[in-house]
Design a protein around this motif. Sequence first.
Motif, PDB file in Angstrom:
ATOM      1  N   GLY A 198      -4.110 -11.535   3.757  1.00 40.85           N
ATOM      2  CA  GLY A 198      -3.160 -12.799   2.597  1.00 40.85           C
ATOM      3  C   GLY A 198      -2.749 -13.305   1.592  1.00 40.85           C
ATOM      4  N   CYS A 199      -2.859 -14.219   1.040  1.00 41.01           N
ATOM      5  CA  CYS A 199      -3.265 -14.515  -0.774  1.00 41.01           C
ATOM      6  C   CYS A 199      -4.234 -13.343  -1.407  1.00 41.01           C
ATOM      7  CB  CYS A 199      -2.945 -16.213  -0.836  1.00 41.01           C
ATOM      8  SG  CYS A 199      -1.453 -16.165  -1.007  1.00 41.01           S
ATOM      9  N   ALA A 200      -5.697 -13.058  -0.638  1.00 39.58           N
ATOM     10  CA  ALA A 200      -7.017 -12.399  -0.761  1.00 39.58           C
ATOM     11  C   ALA A 200      -7.025 -11.275  -1.301  1.00 39.58           C
ATOM     12  CB  ALA A 200      -7.726 -13.156  -0.560  1.00 39.58           C
ATOM     13  N   GLY A 201      -5.138 -10.654  -1.345  1.00 44.44           N
ATOM     14  CA  GLY A 201      -5.143  -9.257  -1.026  1.00 44.44           C
ATOM     15  C   GLY A 201      -4.662  -8.762  -0.437  1.00 44.44           C
ATOM     16  N   GLY A 202      -4.325  -7.111  -0.663  1.00 42.48           N
ATOM     17  CA  GLY A 202      -4.139  -6.515   0.379  1.00 42.48           C
ATOM     18  C   GLY A 202      -3.960  -4.657  -0.421  1.00 42.48           C
ATOM     19  N   SER A 203      -3.188  -3.976   0.133  1.00 38.90           N
ATOM     20  CA  SER A 203      -3.363  -2.853  -0.122  1.00 38.90           C
ATOM     21  C   SER A 203      -1.616  -1.980   0.588  1.00 38.90           C
ATOM     22  CB  SER A 203      -4.093  -2.161   0.314  1.00 38.90           C
ATOM     23  OG  SER A 203      -4.158  -1.072   2.284  1.00 38.90           O
ATOM     24  N   LEU A 204      -0.611  -1.257  -0.084  1.00 36.97           N
ATOM     25  CA  LEU A 204      -0.119  -0.683   0.040  1.00 36.97           C
ATOM     26  C   LEU A 204      -0.081  -0.215   1.646  1.00 36.97           C
ATOM     27  CD1 LEU A 204       1.277   0.542  -3.043  1.00 36.97           C
ATOM     28  CD2 LEU A 204       1.631  -1.562  -2.038  1.00 36.97           C
ATOM     29  N   ARG A 205      -1.234   0.776   1.891  1.00 32.72           N
ATOM     30  CA  ARG A 205      -1.158   1.243   3.042  1.00 32.72           C
ATOM     31  C   ARG A 205      -1.773   0.602   3.917  1.00 32.72           C
ATOM     32  NH1 ARG A 205      -2.781   6.614   4.267  1.00 32.72           N
ATOM     33  NH2 ARG A 205      -3.660   7.026   2.214  1.00 32.72           N
ATOM     34  N   TYR A 206      -2.034  -0.565   4.130  1.00 36.49           N
ATOM     35  CA  TYR A 206      -2.259  -1.718   5.235  1.00 36.49           C
ATOM     36  C   TYR A 206      -0.722  -2.437   5.311  1.00 36.49           C
ATOM     37  CZ  TYR A 206      -7.199  -1.236   4.491  1.00 36.49           C
ATOM     38  OH  TYR A 206      -8.771  -0.807   5.438  1.00 36.49           O
ATOM     39  N   THR A 207      -0.342  -2.364   4.269  1.00 43.59           N
ATOM     40  CA  THR A 207       1.349  -3.188   4.260  1.00 43.59           C
ATOM     41  C   THR A 207       2.126  -2.293   5.469  1.00 43.59           C
ATOM     42  OG1 THR A 207       0.603  -4.559   2.127  1.00 43.59           O
ATOM     43  CG2 THR A 207       2.939  -4.446   2.995  1.00 43.59           C
ATOM     44  N   LEU A 208       2.315  -0.654   4.660  1.00 45.43           N
ATOM     45  CA  LEU A 208       3.154   0.479   5.658  1.00 45.43           C
ATOM     46  C   LEU A 208       2.225   0.516   7.072  1.00 45.43           C
ATOM     47  CD1 LEU A 208       3.621   2.200   3.165  1.00 45.43           C
ATOM     48  CD2 LEU A 208       4.835   0.757   3.601  1.00 45.43           C
ATOM     49  N   LYS A 209       1.379   0.698   7.331  1.00 40.42           N
ATOM     50  CA  LYS A 209       1.126   0.277   8.631  1.00 40.42           C
ATOM     51  C   LYS A 209       0.961  -0.509   9.190  1.00 40.42           C
ATOM     52  CE  LYS A 209      -3.263   1.119  11.387  1.00 40.42           C
ATOM     53  NZ  LYS A 209      -4.859   0.964  11.053  1.00 40.42           N
ATOM     54  N   TYR A 210       1.423  -1.840   9.098  1.00 35.60           N
ATOM     55  CA  TYR A 210       1.907  -3.057   9.474  1.00 35.60           C
ATOM     56  C   TYR A 210       3.491  -3.018  10.046  1.00 35.60           C
ATOM     57  CZ  TYR A 210       3.967  -7.598  10.254  1.00 35.60           C
ATOM     58  OH  TYR A 210       5.005  -8.212  10.294  1.00 35.60           O
ATOM     59  N   LEU A 211       3.981  -2.533   8.983  1.00 40.17           N
ATOM     60  CA  LEU A 211       5.741  -1.930   8.993  1.00 40.17           C
ATOM     61  C   LEU A 211       5.473  -1.174  10.746  1.00 40.17           C
ATOM     62  CD1 LEU A 211       6.767  -2.779   5.504  1.00 40.17           C
ATOM     63  CD2 LEU A 211       7.210  -3.937   7.694  1.00 40.17           C
ATOM     64  N   GLU A 212       4.830  -0.091   9.977  1.00 37.38           N
ATOM     65  CA  GLU A 212       5.213   0.547  11.355  1.00 37.38           C
ATOM     66  C   GLU A 212       4.881   0.605  12.674  1.00 37.38           C
ATOM     67  OE1 GLU A 212       3.550   4.791  12.461  1.00 37.38           O
ATOM     68  OE2 GLU A 212       2.093   3.996  11.240  1.00 37.38           O
ATOM     69  N   GLN A 213       3.656  -0.982  13.065  1.00 36.06           N
ATOM     70  CA  GLN A 213       3.669  -1.017  14.063  1.00 36.06           C
ATOM     71  C   GLN A 213       4.534  -2.223  15.098  1.00 36.06           C
ATOM     72  OE1 GLN A 213      -0.399  -2.511  14.326  1.00 36.06           O
ATOM     73  NE2 GLN A 213      -1.474  -0.915  13.995  1.00 36.06           N
ATOM     74  N   CYS A 214       4.981  -3.167  13.864  1.00 38.92           N
ATOM     75  CA  CYS A 214       6.165  -4.787  14.599  1.00 38.92           C
ATOM     76  C   CYS A 214       7.612  -3.818  14.335  1.00 38.92           C
ATOM     77  CB  CYS A 214       5.598  -5.683  12.980  1.00 38.92           C
ATOM     78  SG  CYS A 214       6.758  -5.207  11.510  1.00 38.92           S
ATOM     79  N   GLY A 215       8.262  -2.411  13.371  1.00 36.68           N
ATOM     80  CA  GLY A 215       9.061  -2.051  13.461  1.00 36.68           C
ATOM     81  C   GLY A 215      10.364  -2.827  12.635  1.00 36.68           C
ATOM     82  N   GLY A 216      10.086  -3.535  11.852  1.00 39.43           N
ATOM     83  CA  GLY A 216      11.049  -4.207  11.122  1.00 39.43           C
ATOM     84  C   GLY A 216      10.227  -5.919   9.889  1.00 39.43           C
ATOM     85  N   ILE A 217      11.773  -6.135   9.288  1.00 39.54           N
ATOM     86  CA  ILE A 217      11.312  -7.145   8.404  1.00 39.54           C
ATOM     87  C   ILE A 217      12.136  -8.159   7.848  1.00 39.54           C
ATOM     88  CG2 ILE A 217      11.930  -5.728   6.890  1.00 39.54           C
ATOM     89  CD1 ILE A 217       9.539  -6.979   5.412  1.00 39.54           C
ATOM     90  N   MET A 218      12.344  -9.882   8.297  1.00 43.42           N
ATOM     91  CA  MET A 218      13.293 -10.779   7.896  1.00 43.42           C
ATOM     92  C   MET A 218      13.365 -10.182   7.187  1.00 43.42           C
ATOM     93  SD  MET A 218      11.155 -13.588  10.743  1.00 43.42           S
ATOM     94  CE  MET A 218      12.382 -14.061  10.400  1.00 43.42           C
ATOM     95  N   ARG A 219      14.713 -11.358   6.392  1.00 40.24           N
ATOM     96  CA  ARG A 219      14.990 -10.878   5.252  1.00 40.24           C
ATOM     97  C   ARG A 219      14.786 -12.030   4.364  1.00 40.24           C
ATOM     98  NH1 ARG A 219      21.463 -12.456   5.996  1.00 40.24           N
ATOM     99  NH2 ARG A 219      20.155 -14.794   7.510  1.00 40.24           N
TER     100      ARG A 219
END
Length: 232
Positions: A198-219
């Motif tokens: 969350g607001c404590a930080g994250g990585s690009l790799r974990y973010t792309l992994k999430y997008l791959e699993q959820c299948g999309g992103i809102m506007r």
Amino acid sequence: MKWTAGVLLVFVMSSFCGRSRAADEEKESVNQLPTDDNITSFDSYLGAYNKKYLIKYRIERRRIAFERNLEEIASHNKEFVEGKSQFQMGVNSFADLDNELYKKRMVRMRETNHRKMDVSVNDEMVGAANTPTNMPQSLDWREKGFRTDPANQKTCGSCYAFSVSYAISAQIMQRIGRIEYVSKQQLVDCSVETGNQGCAGGSLRYTLKYLEQCGGIMRDVDYPYTSAVSIN
């Protein structure tokens, strides 16, 4: 185009960027974007950005850093006027930080666990990059309409969400010919399930992994940024 004196941030796939302690050390109006035309002293800078330091003994360090940055900005802009540089520099909310403190507070990197790239795949990618193509010598996407508004992540350590969301918006613009911002807040709220914090930080790799699993992103207009984790 203006840049401030300081450090250029480079985001790497295996890096982890965390939240700084800015909120614990000082208060400032993060929504203000004043011009630097009338900022000629440390006092005028504090007034323009509504900055108040909660720890008094750090004021002198901030003042020295600001004055050095102001000198660097003036020196660089003189070279711009003389045609020796292609861009101008200006004062922003980070102008009271020296490089050491800037990196400590704003570039909090950690390594993430990931599979090493196969050597044969790596060689193939390098070979593809060296293959002669019809690519132009230069390309300015601003001339093609990709001009984005200034953004401020504020005190939320969400650089990973901004990086990925703007990269996606660039791909959308290339496909449909107009800018469509995607939700940074969705990435802050929801990618914790793949390793981000969350607001404590994250990585690009974990973010792309999430997008791959959820299948999309809102506007972005449907799921706007709040600079805080908005769901549990």
